[in-house]
Design a protein around this motif. Structure first.
Motif, PDB file in Angstrom:
ATOM      1  N   LYS A  61       0.826  -1.217   0.000  1.00 20.81           N
ATOM      2  CA  LYS A  61       0.000   0.000   0.000  1.00 20.81           C
ATOM      3  C   LYS A  61       0.858   1.264   0.000  1.00 20.81           C
ATOM      4  CE  LYS A  61      -3.407  -2.705   2.335  1.00 20.81           C
ATOM      5  NZ  LYS A  61      -2.792  -3.658   3.252  1.00 20.81           N
ATOM      6  N   TYR A  83       6.454  -0.377  13.165  1.00 22.34           N
ATOM      7  CA  TYR A  83       5.573  -0.871  12.101  1.00 22.34           C
ATOM      8  C   TYR A  83       4.594  -1.878  12.709  1.00 22.34           C
ATOM      9  CZ  TYR A  83       4.374  -2.250   7.300  1.00 22.34           C
ATOM     10  OH  TYR A  83       3.723  -2.487   6.107  1.00 22.34           O
ATOM     11  N   GLY A  85       1.757  -4.551  12.313  1.00 18.60           N
ATOM     12  CA  GLY A  85       1.184  -5.452  11.305  1.00 18.60           C
ATOM     13  C   GLY A  85       2.148  -5.711  10.172  1.00 18.60           C
ATOM     14  N   VAL A  86       3.309  -6.300  10.486  1.00 20.49           N
ATOM     15  CA  VAL A  86       4.333  -6.497   9.432  1.00 20.49           C
ATOM     16  C   VAL A  86       3.968  -7.647   8.504  1.00 20.49           C
ATOM     17  CG1 VAL A  86       6.316  -5.484  10.613  1.00 20.49           C
ATOM     18  CG2 VAL A  86       5.794  -7.913  10.982  1.00 20.49           C
ATOM     19  N   THR A  91       5.789  -4.899   2.537  1.00 21.07           N
ATOM     20  CA  THR A  91       6.117  -3.465   2.664  1.00 21.07           C
ATOM     21  C   THR A  91       7.262  -3.229   3.655  1.00 21.07           C
ATOM     22  OG1 THR A  91       3.839  -2.896   2.116  1.00 21.07           O
ATOM     23  CG2 THR A  91       5.145  -1.167   3.158  1.00 21.07           C
ATOM     24  N   PRO A  92       7.269  -3.917   4.817  1.00 22.78           N
ATOM     25  CA  PRO A  92       8.373  -3.674   5.759  1.00 22.78           C
ATOM     26  C   PRO A  92       9.760  -3.878   5.136  1.00 22.78           C
ATOM     27  CG  PRO A  92       6.658  -4.939   6.826  1.00 22.78           C
ATOM     28  CD  PRO A  92       6.238  -4.809   5.400  1.00 22.78           C
ATOM     29  N   GLU A 109       3.851  -8.003  15.027  1.00 24.17           N
ATOM     30  CA  GLU A 109       2.902  -8.903  14.368  1.00 24.17           C
ATOM     31  C   GLU A 109       2.418  -9.896  15.410  1.00 24.17           C
ATOM     32  OE1 GLU A 109       1.448  -9.389  11.160  1.00 24.17           O
ATOM     33  OE2 GLU A 109       0.469 -10.941  12.345  1.00 24.17           O
ATOM     34  N   PHE A 110       1.096 -10.172  15.436  1.00 29.04           N
ATOM     35  CA  PHE A 110       0.624 -11.078  16.486  1.00 29.04           C
ATOM     36  C   PHE A 110       0.343 -12.503  16.026  1.00 29.04           C
ATOM     37  CE2 PHE A 110      -4.278  -9.951  16.769  1.00 29.04           C
ATOM     38  CZ  PHE A 110      -4.430 -10.281  15.422  1.00 29.04           C
ATOM     39  N   VAL A 114       2.878 -16.231  10.725  1.00 30.42           N
ATOM     40  CA  VAL A 114       3.268 -15.133   9.843  1.00 30.42           C
ATOM     41  C   VAL A 114       4.571 -14.500  10.355  1.00 30.42           C
ATOM     42  CG1 VAL A 114       2.487 -12.948   8.880  1.00 30.42           C
ATOM     43  CG2 VAL A 114       0.834 -14.734   9.334  1.00 30.42           C
ATOM     44  N   ALA A 134       3.851  -9.692  19.064  1.00 24.93           N
ATOM     45  CA  ALA A 134       3.071  -8.985  20.085  1.00 24.93           C
ATOM     46  C   ALA A 134       1.780  -8.467  19.477  1.00 24.93           C
ATOM     47  CB  ALA A 134       3.883  -7.813  20.639  1.00 24.93           C
ATOM     48  N   ASP A 135       0.836  -8.130  20.348  1.00 22.53           N
ATOM     49  CA  ASP A 135      -0.445  -7.578  19.925  1.00 22.53           C
ATOM     50  C   ASP A 135      -0.366  -6.051  19.991  1.00 22.53           C
ATOM     51  OD1 ASP A 135      -3.123  -6.728  19.732  1.00 22.53           O
ATOM     52  OD2 ASP A 135      -3.842  -8.585  20.626  1.00 22.53           O
ATOM     53  N   ALA A 136      -0.592  -5.411  18.847  1.00 25.28           N
ATOM     54  CA  ALA A 136      -0.475  -3.949  18.769  1.00 25.28           C
ATOM     55  C   ALA A 136      -1.510  -3.235  19.631  1.00 25.28           C
ATOM     56  CB  ALA A 136      -0.608  -3.507  17.313  1.00 25.28           C
ATOM     57  N   ASP A 155      -0.850  -1.008   9.676  1.00 19.35           N
ATOM     58  CA  ASP A 155      -1.640  -1.721   8.670  1.00 19.35           C
ATOM     59  C   ASP A 155      -2.162  -2.985   9.337  1.00 19.35           C
ATOM     60  OD1 ASP A 155      -2.750  -2.623   6.310  1.00 19.35           O
ATOM     61  OD2 ASP A 155      -0.860  -3.242   5.418  1.00 19.35           O
TER      62      ASP A 155
END
Ligand code: SAM
Length: 233
Positions: A61, A83, A85-86, A91-92, A109-110, A114, A134-136, A155
């Motif tokens: 995006k 960042y 939601g990698v 994108t990262p 990223e949780f 992934v 981890a959970d954002a 994201d």
């Protein structure tokens, strides 16, 4: 495969490049920080002794936003980015290329499967990437690792994403720093039309004290998505 002929730096954004191909087409690219390594099947091209990774706006995006005429891109060499939601790193990985060896990307990223892919394909080859499983929604859980950052890129396609982004920004974003956020209208609230969701998410940022500086629709690269840039004043 069509041959790459030339490369030039993007007119506004450092370390973002435009590669020209022999059929006259042009594609965005970044210099590969991990030479020889592809992250999502992207084309690698060698020009003038450097390896560039072609940056696909239908998969990323941020690339889509740049091609849609994004004016503010605070992602620059040497800065720190949080960042959220990698995923597996599409994108990262390009953000990591732009930051270069003196920048840092903290990648949250949780989803464990992934995150494993992200580590194997991205973090393992890049010294500027710190992966965080981890959970954002709970930024205090990684507050002992993440420093003050210049940019929060989000994201996570979560309902009330702006609330969680603002919670992270309250905790980690430097004054004058930037939020870059992709809003996926449908997954944030399926019962609302896209523009209503976009407005609600932007209002939430404003109410939390973040100034929305720019907002774009990402069509045709991404349907029913908006991209927002806001600043901590
Ligand atoms: N930004 C990625 C890119 O451009 O390559 C794609 C991200 S994908 C659309 C969204 C990701 O956010 C998914 O991998 C999902 O598991 C993750 N996610 C969703 N909610 C999250 C949360 N609360 N904390 C951490 N990650 C989350």
């Amino acid at each position: 495969m069509i041959r790459a002929l030339r490369v030039r730096e993007h007119e506004a954004f450092p370390q973002v490049y435009v590669v020209e191909f022999e059929d006259g087409s042009e594609r965005l690219a970044t210099v590969n920080m991990a030479p020889g390594i592809k992250v999502y099947g992207e084309q690698l091209v060698n020009i003038g002794g450097k390896e560039y990774r072609i940056w696909n706006p239908y998969r990323s995006k941020l690339a889509g936003a740049i091609l849609k005429g994004l004016k503010t891109n605070p992602i620059k060499p040497g800065i720190k980015v949080l960042y959220l939601g990698v995923a597996s790193g599409t994108t990262p990985s390009h953000v990591s290329d732009i930051l270069g060896p003196s920048g840092i990307l903290y990648g949250v990223e949780f989803a464990p499967r992934v995150m494993r892919e992200f580590i194997e394909k991205v973090a393992a080859y890049r010294t500027n990437v710190v992966p965080l499983l981890a959970d954002a929604r709970f930024p205090s859980k990684y507050a002992h690792i993440v420093e003050a950052v210049d940019v929060i890129y989000a994201d996570i396609a979560q309902p009330f994403q702006s609330k969680y982004v603002a919670d992270n920004a309250d905790m980690f974003l430097k004054k004058g720093g930037w939020i870059m956020m992709a809003i996926k209208a449908m997954s944030i609230d399926v019962t609302k039309a896209p523009s209503e969701t976009y407005k609600r998410e932007m209002n939430e940022l404003e109410q939390r004290g973040y100034k929305v500086r720019e907002a774009l629709h990402l069509e045709p690269y991404d349907e029913a998505h908006a991209f927002v840039v806001a600043q901590k004043t």
